[in-house]
Design a protein around this motif. Sequence first.
Motif, short mmCIF file in Angstrom:
data_model
loop_
_atom_site.label_atom_id
_atom_site.label_comp_id
_atom_site.label_asym_id
_atom_site.label_seq_id
_atom_site.Cartn_x
_atom_site.Cartn_y
_atom_site.Cartn_z
N UNK A 10 28.03 -11.82 78.24
CA UNK A 10 28.87 -12.98 78.51
C UNK A 10 29.43 -12.95 79.91
N UNK A 11 30.44 -13.77 80.12
CA UNK A 11 31.10 -13.91 81.41
C UNK A 11 32.46 -13.21 81.33
N UNK A 12 32.73 -12.37 82.32
CA UNK A 12 33.99 -11.64 82.35
C UNK A 12 34.46 -11.54 83.80
N UNK A 85 34.39 -3.56 85.14
CA UNK A 85 33.20 -4.27 85.62
C UNK A 85 33.43 -4.87 86.99
N UNK A 86 32.38 -4.88 87.78
CA UNK A 86 32.40 -5.47 89.12
C UNK A 86 31.29 -6.51 89.21
N UNK A 87 31.35 -7.41 90.20
CA UNK A 87 30.26 -8.39 90.35
C UNK A 87 28.89 -7.74 90.51
N UNK A 115 32.57 -12.20 87.31
CA UNK A 115 33.07 -13.04 88.39
C UNK A 115 34.13 -12.30 89.20
N UNK A 116 34.19 -12.63 90.48
CA UNK A 116 35.16 -11.95 91.36
C UNK A 116 36.50 -12.67 91.39
#
Length: 116
Positions: A10-12, A85-87, A115-116
């Motif tokens: 997913x998106x985080x 987590x990082x981009x 995302x950043x």
Amino acid sequence: QVQLVESGGGLVQAGGSLRLSCAASGSIFSLNTGAWYRQAPGKQRELVASITRASRTNYADSVKGRFTISRDNAKSTMYLQMNSLTPEDTAVYYCYQGLTLQGGYWGQGTQVTVSS
């Protein structure tokens, strides 16, 4: 027939966490080596983490201390806990199962976007 089904992508936001799961069927899961790979756009697929049937683990330098691979043989499921987590962790993550790290089976992949 061996099937691997991933979930949990997913998106985080950067700094966040995700847990990926890989449910296996059609194989003797407890005898297999498991691994997570990832492939970012324009890059080759790379090994992220692996776990032997004796639960010995190995990690890519880029994820050491942030990611944890584990397995639950009773549920025929493998996990990847991803923290901080990082981009740069953005990629499609693939589950792998086999007697060794060659010639085994792959899941369909799950997208992880940070995302950043």
